[in-house]
Design a protein around this motif. Structure first.
Motif, PDB file in Angstrom:
ATOM      1  N   GLY A 117      23.159  40.073  39.303  1.00 43.97           N
ATOM      2  CA  GLY A 117      22.182  39.819  40.345  1.00 43.97           C
ATOM      3  C   GLY A 117      21.565  38.445  40.221  1.00 43.97           C
ATOM      4  N   ALA A 118      21.371  38.001  38.986  1.00 41.63           N
ATOM      5  CA  ALA A 118      20.747  36.697  38.764  1.00 41.63           C
ATOM      6  C   ALA A 118      21.602  35.550  39.282  1.00 41.63           C
ATOM      7  CB  ALA A 118      20.468  36.499  37.272  1.00 41.63           C
ATOM      8  N   SER A 119      22.901  35.783  39.411  1.00 39.23           N
ATOM      9  CA  SER A 119      23.796  34.715  39.862  1.00 39.23           C
ATOM     10  C   SER A 119      23.937  34.660  41.382  1.00 39.23           C
ATOM     11  CB  SER A 119      25.188  34.899  39.243  1.00 39.23           C
ATOM     12  OG  SER A 119      25.888  35.972  39.864  1.00 39.23           O
ATOM     13  N   ALA A 120      23.301  35.594  42.089  1.00 40.96           N
ATOM     14  CA  ALA A 120      23.490  35.683  43.545  1.00 40.96           C
ATOM     15  C   ALA A 120      23.155  34.357  44.225  1.00 40.96           C
ATOM     16  CB  ALA A 120      22.614  36.797  44.109  1.00 40.96           C
ATOM     17  N   ILE A 121      24.002  33.997  45.188  1.00 39.60           N
ATOM     18  CA  ILE A 121      23.786  32.765  45.956  1.00 39.60           C
ATOM     19  C   ILE A 121      23.719  33.100  47.436  1.00 39.60           C
ATOM     20  CG2 ILE A 121      24.912  31.307  44.244  1.00 39.60           C
ATOM     21  CD1 ILE A 121      27.408  31.309  46.011  1.00 39.60           C
ATOM     22  N   GLY A 175      36.747  36.407  40.050  1.00 38.26           N
ATOM     23  CA  GLY A 175      35.661  37.181  39.461  1.00 38.26           C
ATOM     24  C   GLY A 175      34.371  37.132  40.240  1.00 38.26           C
ATOM     25  N   VAL A 176      34.388  36.530  41.433  1.00 32.67           N
ATOM     26  CA  VAL A 176      33.199  36.532  42.278  1.00 32.67           C
ATOM     27  C   VAL A 176      33.049  37.918  42.902  1.00 32.67           C
ATOM     28  CG1 VAL A 176      32.049  35.494  44.270  1.00 32.67           C
ATOM     29  CG2 VAL A 176      33.503  34.095  42.787  1.00 32.67           C
ATOM     30  N   SER A 177      31.817  38.421  42.911  1.00 30.55           N
ATOM     31  CA  SER A 177      31.533  39.766  43.397  1.00 30.55           C
ATOM     32  C   SER A 177      30.870  39.705  44.773  1.00 30.55           C
ATOM     33  CB  SER A 177      30.596  40.444  42.384  1.00 30.55           C
ATOM     34  OG  SER A 177      30.168  41.696  42.849  1.00 30.55           O
ATOM     35  N   TYR A 178      31.324  40.578  45.665  1.00 26.67           N
ATOM     36  CA  TYR A 178      30.787  40.654  47.037  1.00 26.67           C
ATOM     37  C   TYR A 178      30.312  42.080  47.260  1.00 26.67           C
ATOM     38  CZ  TYR A 178      33.575  36.432  47.185  1.00 26.67           C
ATOM     39  OH  TYR A 178      34.116  35.201  46.892  1.00 26.67           O
ATOM     40  N   PHE A 199      24.480  42.095  52.651  1.00 29.31           N
ATOM     41  CA  PHE A 199      25.682  41.462  52.084  1.00 29.31           C
ATOM     42  C   PHE A 199      25.284  40.461  51.013  1.00 29.31           C
ATOM     43  CE2 PHE A 199      28.840  37.895  52.465  1.00 29.31           C
ATOM     44  CZ  PHE A 199      29.950  38.582  51.987  1.00 29.31           C
ATOM     45  N   GLU A 200      25.927  40.563  49.837  1.00 28.17           N
ATOM     46  CA  GLU A 200      25.611  39.657  48.717  1.00 28.17           C
ATOM     47  C   GLU A 200      26.867  38.983  48.180  1.00 28.17           C
ATOM     48  OE1 GLU A 200      23.531  41.503  45.480  1.00 28.17           O
ATOM     49  OE2 GLU A 200      21.970  42.339  46.772  1.00 28.17           O
ATOM     50  N   VAL A 201      26.665  37.797  47.623  1.00 30.76           N
ATOM     51  CA  VAL A 201      27.716  37.073  46.894  1.00 30.76           C
ATOM     52  C   VAL A 201      27.182  36.755  45.506  1.00 30.76           C
ATOM     53  CG1 VAL A 201      29.177  35.024  46.803  1.00 30.76           C
ATOM     54  CG2 VAL A 201      28.595  36.040  49.017  1.00 30.76           C
TER      55      VAL A 201
END
Ligand SMILES: [Zn+2]
Length: 210
Positions: free
Chosen positions: A184-188, A133-136, A176-178
């Protein structure tokens, strides 16, 4: 405990972290001793789980641009947003060093969950999800790879698009985002999840706002 992850466990971790934040806020207001004990128990569980999740992620990502003709990766997670000026840049930016067309590849085995056509922001974009369920997110795409659509299964290294300058950018690059829970708040910061050092890819110094 096994390091194997699952959507169920991912959701559990998300709720666990959310509960920790909520009870911490309540604690500050109340000073309640019993609540403090509950909060500490929740927080310690979250702290224990987080390294396992990060270990799985660190072993996972393929660099999202095909390496070949030279690339510069800005180390700018948490830097200033182009659109707002706030310290809210949720990803990293990867620029080419020549005008050669660059190919974007899947960083994971996963499924295409979203396709965007947004002028003035992320431009053309793919959103991939892995089985946890991790979004890229891949923003500012020029052309989507023919044959791919929402629901397509992709394997790491599969070509998914060409790098472009669509959306709120004046020059071709990949943003590029993870996002561990999709929000968005969970982006690392993706940098620790990528296999640096990478031949042909220059990594810049951190340019976050802190
Ligand atoms: Zn960016």
């Amino acid at each position: 405990m096994t390091l194997h992850d699952s959507p169920t466990r991912r959701r559990f971790l998300g709720s666990l972290l959310g509960a920790g934040a909520a009870t911490a806020a309540g604690l500050a207001a109340s000073g309640n001793g019993a609540l403090r004990a509950v909060t500490e128990a929740v927080d310690s569980a979250a702290v224990a789980t987080e390294p396992a999740v990060r270990t799985r992620l660190e072993a996972q990502l393929t660099f999202p641009v095909l390496v070949g003709d030279g690339l510069i990766t800005l180390n700018n997670f948490g830097g200033r947003s182009v659109s707002t000026g706030a310290c809210s840049h949720r990803g990293i930016d990867i620029f080419p060093t020549t005008s050669t067309t660059r190919v974007l590849v899947s960083c994971v085995d996963g499924v295409i969950e979203g396709q965007r056509f947004l002028d003035g922001s992320q431009g053309n974009a793919w959103i991939l999800n892995d089985d946890a369920g991790v979004s890229y997110r891949y923003h500012h795409i020029d052309e989507f790879e023919p044959g791919l659509e929402v629901g397509s299964v992709v394997r790491r290294g599969d070509v998914i698009a060409t790098m472009g300058a669509t959306g709120n950018t004046g020059s071709a690059h990949l943003h590029f985002e993870v996002r561990p829970d999709g929000t968005g708040a969970s982006a690392i910061d993706p940098i620790p999840l990528l296999p640096f050092p990478i031949e042909g890819v220059t990594l810049g110094a951190p340019t976050g706002c802190t």
